[in-house]
Scaffold this motif. Structure first.
Motif, PDB file in Angstrom:
ATOM      1  N   TYR A   3       0.684  -0.449  -0.452  1.00 35.55           N
ATOM      2  CA  TYR A   3       0.147  -0.071  -0.240  1.00 35.55           C
ATOM      3  C   TYR A   3       0.686   1.506  -0.178  1.00 35.55           C
ATOM      4  O   TYR A   3       0.354   2.126  -0.464  1.00 35.55           O
ATOM      5  CB  TYR A   3      -1.097   0.301   1.253  1.00 35.55           C
ATOM      6  CG  TYR A   3      -0.459  -0.103   2.405  1.00 35.55           C
ATOM      7  CD1 TYR A   3      -0.656   1.777   2.689  1.00 35.55           C
ATOM      8  CD2 TYR A   3      -0.555  -0.443   3.600  1.00 35.55           C
ATOM      9  CE1 TYR A   3      -0.175   2.130   3.848  1.00 35.55           C
ATOM     10  CE2 TYR A   3       0.183  -0.211   4.557  1.00 35.55           C
ATOM     11  CZ  TYR A   3       0.072   0.829   5.330  1.00 35.55           C
ATOM     12  OH  TYR A   3       0.860   1.530   5.948  1.00 35.55           O
ATOM     13  N   ALA A  32     -13.462  -4.179  10.727  1.00 38.43           N
ATOM     14  CA  ALA A  32     -11.832  -4.673  10.405  1.00 38.43           C
ATOM     15  C   ALA A  32     -11.385  -3.687  11.698  1.00 38.43           C
ATOM     16  O   ALA A  32     -11.457  -2.601  11.742  1.00 38.43           O
ATOM     17  CB  ALA A  32     -11.308  -4.560   9.010  1.00 38.43           C
ATOM     18  N   ALA A  38      -8.028  -5.718   7.889  1.00 32.99           N
ATOM     19  CA  ALA A  38      -8.366  -5.496   6.671  1.00 32.99           C
ATOM     20  C   ALA A  38      -7.787  -5.786   5.718  1.00 32.99           C
ATOM     21  O   ALA A  38      -9.129  -5.805   4.475  1.00 32.99           O
ATOM     22  CB  ALA A  38      -8.568  -3.732   6.939  1.00 32.99           C
ATOM     23  N   LEU A  39      -6.812  -6.095   5.816  1.00 29.71           N
ATOM     24  CA  LEU A  39      -6.345  -7.206   3.983  1.00 29.71           C
ATOM     25  C   LEU A  39      -6.831  -8.320   4.095  1.00 29.71           C
ATOM     26  O   LEU A  39      -7.470  -8.811   3.364  1.00 29.71           O
ATOM     27  CB  LEU A  39      -4.493  -7.225   4.424  1.00 29.71           C
ATOM     28  CG  LEU A  39      -3.979  -6.010   5.001  1.00 29.71           C
ATOM     29  CD1 LEU A  39      -2.602  -6.863   5.103  1.00 29.71           C
ATOM     30  CD2 LEU A  39      -3.674  -5.388   3.396  1.00 29.71           C
ATOM     31  N   ARG A  42     -10.616  -7.784   2.343  1.00 24.38           N
ATOM     32  CA  ARG A  42     -10.502  -7.110   1.040  1.00 24.38           C
ATOM     33  C   ARG A  42      -9.945  -8.207   0.103  1.00 24.38           C
ATOM     34  O   ARG A  42     -10.234  -8.689  -0.657  1.00 24.38           O
ATOM     35  CB  ARG A  42      -8.394  -6.678   1.137  1.00 24.38           C
ATOM     36  CG  ARG A  42      -8.783  -6.040  -0.133  1.00 24.38           C
ATOM     37  CD  ARG A  42      -7.312  -4.678  -0.446  1.00 24.38           C
ATOM     38  NE  ARG A  42      -6.062  -5.927  -0.384  1.00 24.38           N
ATOM     39  CZ  ARG A  42      -5.067  -5.115  -0.172  1.00 24.38           C
ATOM     40  NH1 ARG A  42      -5.098  -3.523  -0.458  1.00 24.38           N
ATOM     41  NH2 ARG A  42      -3.553  -6.011  -0.207  1.00 24.38           N
ATOM     42  N   GLU A  43      -9.232  -9.522   0.864  1.00 25.36           N
ATOM     43  CA  GLU A  43      -8.465 -10.973  -0.273  1.00 25.36           C
ATOM     44  C   GLU A  43      -9.947 -10.716   0.093  1.00 25.36           C
ATOM     45  O   GLU A  43     -10.084 -12.461  -1.084  1.00 25.36           O
ATOM     46  CB  GLU A  43      -7.270 -11.481   0.869  1.00 25.36           C
ATOM     47  CG  GLU A  43      -6.001 -11.081   0.941  1.00 25.36           C
ATOM     48  CD  GLU A  43      -5.171 -12.235   1.183  1.00 25.36           C
ATOM     49  OE1 GLU A  43      -5.661 -13.087   2.320  1.00 25.36           O
ATOM     50  OE2 GLU A  43      -4.033 -12.044   0.898  1.00 25.36           O
ATOM     51  N   LEU A  49     -15.533  -1.220   4.232  1.00 25.79           N
ATOM     52  CA  LEU A  49     -15.132  -2.056   5.664  1.00 25.79           C
ATOM     53  C   LEU A  49     -15.201  -0.923   6.268  1.00 25.79           C
ATOM     54  O   LEU A  49     -15.468   0.483   5.925  1.00 25.79           O
ATOM     55  CB  LEU A  49     -13.841  -2.250   5.618  1.00 25.79           C
ATOM     56  CG  LEU A  49     -12.409  -2.694   4.923  1.00 25.79           C
ATOM     57  CD1 LEU A  49     -11.256  -2.736   4.743  1.00 25.79           C
ATOM     58  CD2 LEU A  49     -13.154  -4.246   5.404  1.00 25.79           C
ATOM     59  N   SER A  84      -5.857  -1.605   3.351  1.00 24.08           N
ATOM     60  CA  SER A  84      -6.880  -2.324   2.538  1.00 24.08           C
ATOM     61  C   SER A  84      -6.882  -1.159   1.443  1.00 24.08           C
ATOM     62  O   SER A  84      -6.784  -1.778   0.188  1.00 24.08           O
ATOM     63  CB  SER A  84      -7.817  -2.275   3.020  1.00 24.08           C
ATOM     64  OG  SER A  84      -8.528  -0.690   3.265  1.00 24.08           O
ATOM     65  N   LEU A  86      -9.293   0.578   1.011  1.00 25.58           N
ATOM     66  CA  LEU A  86     -10.278   0.686   0.887  1.00 25.58           C
ATOM     67  C   LEU A  86     -11.107   1.609   1.028  1.00 25.58           C
ATOM     68  O   LEU A  86     -10.844   2.047   1.601  1.00 25.58           O
ATOM     69  CB  LEU A  86     -11.124  -1.055   1.325  1.00 25.58           C
ATOM     70  CG  LEU A  86     -10.894  -2.304   0.546  1.00 25.58           C
ATOM     71  CD1 LEU A  86     -11.450  -3.261   1.171  1.00 25.58           C
ATOM     72  CD2 LEU A  86     -11.257  -2.575  -1.116  1.00 25.58           C
ATOM     73  N   THR A 280      -0.237 -12.460   3.436  1.00 24.90           N
ATOM     74  CA  THR A 280      -1.170 -11.211   3.710  1.00 24.90           C
ATOM     75  C   THR A 280      -1.159 -10.150   4.004  1.00 24.90           C
ATOM     76  O   THR A 280      -1.482  -9.129   3.214  1.00 24.90           O
ATOM     77  CB  THR A 280      -2.045 -11.950   5.189  1.00 24.90           C
ATOM     78  OG1 THR A 280      -3.094 -13.412   4.733  1.00 24.90           O
ATOM     79  CG2 THR A 280      -3.167 -11.331   5.088  1.00 24.90           C
TER      80      THR A 280
END
Length: 303
Positions: A3, A32, A38-39, A42-43, A49, A84, A86, A280
């Motif tokens: 990120y 999250a 959070a990761l 996203r996965e 989130l 993330s 996001l 991750t």
């Protein structure tokens, strides 16, 4: 990639959330409670989130009574939004004060990376929305906070949460929500509704307004699915504390095993492996990025 390398040229989070809400389909926002969660979310394929005040408080070993500060929340926002990438909807409790404090809170959380904040119409000490004996601010005072939040934001969405249904009734909650929309709220979060009929009736009162539903466990709301909330007329649904509850239960069992056995061996089948963790968090992406920066620096120094 990591990120850190993706931050450049990223569109503001609030703008990305607005664009997503214009698309069809309910936006599913799992809670999250830290960057790793959070990761993992996203996965799993989620497009946004949620950051819960109860989850943040519990992570700090505190009850959800408005004890946290805006600075505490900004710390969690930087983790979750930064890790993330996001859009993150953030629980800002009562705004951590009155109108000027709300403005400072909104500015701080938007700078930290929040896509939206929701502010509730309780007064301190505030409570979880699914507990009894909540005390409410006057509709006018809450509307002033909403107006202050809107005045302070750049792209972030302002969501007004009303806890009035439990103590004042559904019609009062609807009347409050109308006032909050007039003050500039982008969306409404009716908390602790107790039936499909209540969710539908609230949504029927606000055609075209983005509404957020809360699907917390062990609360007043029956267990509905995202598809059911969409059929009721809701644009967003959160599962605010689910990730923390699962993680906390697993940690409880881990510590019990170590205390009992003097080892964590019994818990190995339930652990994420080192390889899975590194995958991750993008461990090797960071190493590659570090190496690229080092090579670039050496190359430039020789010119």
């Amino acid at each position: 990639m990591s990120y850190l390398s993706d931050l450049v040229q990223r569109e503001p989070a609030g703008r990305r959330l607005r664009e997503r809400l214009q698309q069809p389909g309910i936006l599913r926002l799992p809670g999250a409670h830290n960057g790793l969660a959070a990761l993992q979310a996203r996965e799993a394929g989620f497009q946004g989130l949620y950051l819960s005040g109860a989850a943040m408080s519990a992570s700090m070993g505190l009850p959800d009574l408005g004890i946290m500060t805006a600075a505490d929340v900004a710390f969690f926002v930087r983790q979750v939004a930064g890790a993330s990438g996001l859009p993150v909807v953030v629980d800002a409790d009562t705004g951590f004060g009155e109108a000027l404090n709300v403005m400072a809170t909104v500015a701080a959380l938007e700078t930290a990376g929040a896509a939206a904040v929701h502010i509730e119409d309780q007064i301190l000490p505030k409570k979880c929305g699914h507990l009894s004996d909540k005390r409410l601010a006057s509709p006018g005072d809450m509307a002033a906070k909403v107006g202050a939040a809107v005045r302070a934001r750049r792209d972030i969405l302002v969501i007004a949460r009303t806890d009035a249904a439990a103590s004042e009734g559904l019609e009062a909650a609807i009347a409050r929500a109308r006032l909050y929309l007039e003050a500039g709220a982008d969306a409404i979060f009716p908390e602790a509704l107790t039936s499909a009929e209540m969710f539908r009736a609230f949504a029927d009162a606000f055609p075209g307004v983005p509404l957020l539903a809360n699907m917390t466990e062990f609360g007043r709301t029956p267990p509905f699915t995202a598809a059911e909330f969409e059929s009721f007329g809701y644009a967003m649904v959160i599962w605010p504390v689910s990730s923390l509850r699962v993680a906390a239960k697993a940690q409880e069992e881990l510590y019990a095993a170590i205390a009992r056995d003097g080892a964590a061996t019994a818990m190995l089948p339930r652990m994420q492996t080192r390889a899975e963790l590194y995958e991750t968090i993008g461990y090797f992406d960071y190493e590659a990025l570090d190496g690229l920066i080092a090579r670039s620096t050496i190359s430039k120094s020789r010119q």
